[in-house]
Design an enzyme around this catalytic site. Structure first.
Site, short mmCIF file in Angstrom:
data_model
loop_
_atom_site.label_atom_id
_atom_site.label_comp_id
_atom_site.label_asym_id
_atom_site.label_seq_id
_atom_site.Cartn_x
_atom_site.Cartn_y
_atom_site.Cartn_z
N VAL A 499 49.98 39.88 39.95
CA VAL A 499 49.44 38.52 39.95
C VAL A 499 50.22 37.62 39.00
CG1 VAL A 499 47.15 39.30 40.59
CG2 VAL A 499 47.72 39.08 38.19
N GLU A 500 50.01 36.30 39.16
CA GLU A 500 50.70 35.27 38.37
C GLU A 500 52.22 35.40 38.49
OE1 GLU A 500 49.26 32.83 37.16
OE2 GLU A 500 47.35 33.29 36.25
N GLY A 501 52.70 35.78 39.67
CA GLY A 501 54.12 35.98 39.88
C GLY A 501 54.48 37.44 39.76
#
Length: 854
Positions: A499-501
């Site tokens: 998540v978040e990249g």
């Protein structure tokens, strides 16, 4: 000979001028004066054949018109043809956020006065009270086994507690009912919850991370803030944010979801608004959210926003109530943990323009808004999960390694195990240091590069240390059940990694790609001039930037060579550096200068192509990141008790960081296509070869021993976690057993030693203890505590076993909860102190599990 000496002096002077980064005009004057004075020693310097070239060179360098015509114009023309264009999305990403200490490290000459003024964050009285009371109470309500394997959700009383106690409004200002906690306090709250339950931590973290709350606070209109923030603060409104979708994950700039500006009906009136079509997935809290933040591409084909020449506005963010007509939520993904996560879809959903976050004037500015707000998720939430995993792993695995014995010795004393436990110890120390340092940076701004580093390296360190813990726990760690303290953290690894990249993209593209533009003192401004539509103005702006850049590069080359030859011994370090820290600060000076020269070499040779050379840029990003981690470790260590435990942890962690930075640079040099340039830079930076070796065996043995001991470091980590002393709890069982062992350890070791030498008689432990007391090996009053410890020790080693009904009920999806694993009878008196089973092992078996030899 005099000419040779004069030439050496002039060369040395030129080198010094570059080293001290003397301004061009001042340096030219000093050099010319030295040339003329040396003419008394070597008159040939006054000869017109020598003076005329000097005058010509100095004139070209110092007269802007000549310099532009003869040097800058050709260079500008060449570079403007090779530089890649920057899209509006890329430009917004590069301009978003701020820089902090990571820029000092990238530029090759860290400002140690600035570093000395950085004070690590502390909790306010309100923040400490919240952690000691509300967070502690919440943790006591959580049973992750029940949440994960039975309920598939948080219990309703936990949901209500989160709302009532303000867990969803930590970042919201007090005037709207929030708590306005600092980044450090947010991290501490989420980290402590995560030591108890990933599901609860993720649930609490999302409203306080990337989402409507933060976007509204920074960009919302007054009306939007009044409408939404009070509800978000008290939990009556639950937010989610729809960013990723089937076609756009890490490449959020490729969002295909679109909002078309048009006229439509809203609340009985015809208004200008947006007709949205979107398909979002992997959206945490979406199934239960009451308000949805949406990112989409805004198009205005009819020019209704007032600019007929502009149709594509780019990424825009809006707030939409979850019950708005056309919005579909409720379905759930299953990411391996039962926190609420699911898709959000909508077709022909009409919303008014004032639902755009910030109103119409923020149309098309969503990408910059998102980039600046991603820092919270990357710099606070996910590193908090990783730090929690490290600190729980440190305490539980360290305790287990001392409790668990094989071959009549604690497994934590085997050097093979110590190789793993030393890594757990060092990585946990690094994670806590990073947490303090990065949250301090977030107090001062929105450092997007540093938070990308934090997210990537924190989650990768978490992956490593949890895997080590699983190896040490062995079968005890892989069998699922309420006794297992490792399995659920292990299952959480992919969540934090992706998540978040995604981590691969963060490492290979973002850290150095964005870092070089944001941290380099000239690169981004130069690129702006090279892509300017007004070439005359672009050339005029380019000229001073380019020559300052050249001076900067020559200065860093001189600095790198000097620091390489002297091992940085004479470089400036913080005034408050003690004897332990001083050598590491000198290494930071040396590696910082090396990174600066290496990065400039890469940019000069490869130009825009470096963006596609992800293997090379990732290694530069690795080196940069490790220098930031080393800075964090030094700052954190300075604030800890001055004892050997802290020194040993910091020494290992620093050695690891610098060795990784060095290996990343060496890998870069080996693979750089311009071989001469790579060898030249490496020779300047490392004239005598590598300077930092990997942690040696002595360091491994020391840290592998310390992780099993009651040290100040163990106490520090414990203060950040939820410490259960419930002997029926997965972690509490290990903690209680470990504490009991510390109480009886001297007597226990004496008994074990006597057993190994054949000095004690008796088949059961009770008989052996009686004999030990009779021989004076232990005291009579030691017998009962040792029997109690042995019972706890054995119970600590048992693994859950379930009746078949557990699996049939779970498979059938029955309405009743599958039965819990049965309690297992323990017969410590049948166990010899050496760890074997006296008599037939079946005599000590429950119907759910045969007793394993401890």
């Amino acid at each position: 000979m005099t000419v040779f000496v004069a030439a050496l002096v002039l060369l040395g002077l030129l080198f010094a001028l570059f080293y001290f980064e003397t301004a061009l005009h001042t340096g030219s004057a000093i050099f010319a004066a030295a040339w003329l004075l040396l003419g008394f020693l070597a008159p040939v310097l006054w000869h017109p054949a020598a003076l005329l070239p000097l005058i010509l060179v100095l004139a070209v360098l110092n007269i802007p018109a000549l310099r532009r015509a003869l040097i800058s114009r050709p260079v500008y023309g060449l570079l403007s043809k090779t530089m890649p264009t920057i899209s509006d999305t890329e430009r917004e990403a590069l301009e978003a956020g701020t820089t902090w200490w990571e820029k000092e490290l990238f530029c090759g000459r860290p400002d140690w006065q600035m570093f000395s003024q950085i004070s690590l964050p502390r909790l306010t009285a309100d923040e400490q009270s919240f952690i000691d009371n509300e967070v502690e109470q919440l943790c006591g309500m959580l049973d992750e086994w029940q949440i994960h394997h039975h309920l598939k959700d948080l219990p309703e009383d936990v949901w209500q507690f989160l709302r009532n106690k303000g867990f969803f409004g930590l970042i919201i200002p007090r005037e709207y009912g929030g708590k306005a906690f600092s980044p450090y306090a947010q991290s501490r709250v989420m980290s402590k919850i995560a030591t108890r339950s990933l599901t609860a931590a993720v649930t609490a973290m999302v409203p306080n991370s990337l989402g409507p709350g933060e976007l509204l606070m920074k960009y919302g209109t007054d009306e939007q803030k009044q409408r939404w923030l009070p509800g978000l603060a008290d939990g009556t409104e639950l937010p989610c944010f729809g960013l990723t979708g089937p076609e756009a994950g890490s490449d959020a700039g490729a969002i295909p979801d679109v909002g078309i500006v048009c006229r439509g009906e809203h609340e009985g009136r015809t208004v200008i608004g947006l007709r949205l079509t979107f398909a979002k997935r992997w959206i945490t809290l979406a199934p239960v959210a009451t308000v949805i933040g949406l990112a989409f591409r805004l198009e205005d084909p009819e020019g209704l926003l007032g600019d007929a020449s502009k149709q594509d506005y780019g990424i825009t963010c809006a707030l939409v109530p979850a019950n708005h007509p056309g919005v579909e939520t409720g379905r759930r993904h299953y990411p391996g943990a039962p926190f609420m996560n699911g898709p959000v879809t909508g077709r022909d959903v009409f919303i008014p323009l004032d639902w755009i976050i910030g109103g119409q004037e923020m149309a098309g500015k969503g990408w910059r808004m998102l980039i600046e707000c991603l820092g919270v998720g990357r710099g606070i939430s996910l590193p908090a999960l990783a730090t929690a995993s490290g600190e729980v792993g440190y305490r539980s695995v360290g305790a287990f390694a001392r409790i668990r014995r094989q071959f009549n010795i604690e497994i934590g004393k085997f050097e093979g195990v110590q190789e793993a436990t030393a890594e757990i110890a060092a990585l946990t120390y690094t994670l806590e240091a990073q947490r303090h340092f990065v949250t301090k940076g977030l107090e001062d701004g929105t450092p997007s590069v540093m938070t990308s580093m934090a997210k990537y390296h924190a989650t990768e360190m978490m992956r490593t240390l949890i895997n080590h813990g699983m190896d040490i726990g062995g079968g005890r760690a892989i069998q699922l059940g309420p006794r297992n303290f490792m399995a659920l953290p292990y299952q959480s690894i992919p969540v934090a990694i992706t998540v978040e990249g995604a981590n691969i993209l963060t490492r290979s593209l973002m850290i150095f790609g964005q870092g070089s533009m944001r941290c380099h003192p000239f690169l981004y401004d130069e690129l702006q001039t090279l892509t300017s539509k007004d070439h005359q103005q672009g050339l005029k702006d380019f000229d001073p930037l380019f020559f300052r850049h050249v001076g900067y590069t020559l200065s860093r080359m001189a600095r790198t060579l000097v620091l390489g030859l002297t091992a940085g011994r004479f470089s400036t370090i913080p005034d408050d550096a003690n004897d332990f820290a001083a050598p590491w600060y000198r290494l930071l000076n040396r590696f910082s200068a090396t990174l600066s020269v290496t990065a400039d070499t890469a940019l000069a040779v490869l130009g825009g192509d470096l963006k596609r050379r992800e293997l090379l840029s990732a290694r530069l990003g690795d080196a940069h990141s490790q220098l930031l981690l080393a800075s964090a470790i030094l700052k954190f260590h300075a604030g800890q008790p001055a004892d050997r435990a802290n020194d040993a942890h910091a020494e290992y962690a620093l050695t690891r960081a610098f060795h990784l930075a060095q290996e990343a640079l060496f890998a870069f040099y080996r693979n750089f296509p311009a071989r001469f340039a790579a060898l030249l830079v490496k020779a300047m930076a490392f004239p005598f070869g590598g300077v930092v070796k990997a942690p040696n065996d002595d360091m491994i043995r020391e840290l592998g021993t310390l992780i099993m001991e009651p040290t100040s470091v163990r106490d520090t980590f414990g203060s950040f976690t939820y410490l259960s002393l419930d002997p029926e709890d997965a972690l509490g069982r290990v903690e209680c057993t470990y504490r009991k062992l510390l109480e009886v350890d001297d007597a226990w070791q004496a008994v074990l030693k006597a057993v190994s030498r054949g000095k004690l008689s008796g088949r059961s432990l009770a008989e052996q203890l009686d004999d030990a007391a009779a021989q004076g090996i232990i005291r009579q009053e030691d017998i009962q505590p040792l029997l109690e410890y042995d019972a706890m020790r054995y119970d600590c080693l048992l693994t859950d076993a379930f009746d078949p009904a557990f699996f049939t009920e779970a498979q059938a999806g029955g309405s009743r909860q599958p039965p819990a694993p049965e309690a297992e009878p323990i017969f410590p008196s049948s166990q010899s102190a050496a760890g074997g089973v006296a008599g037939d092992g079946n005599e000590a078996a429950s119907k759910t599990e045969r007793m394993e030899a401890p």
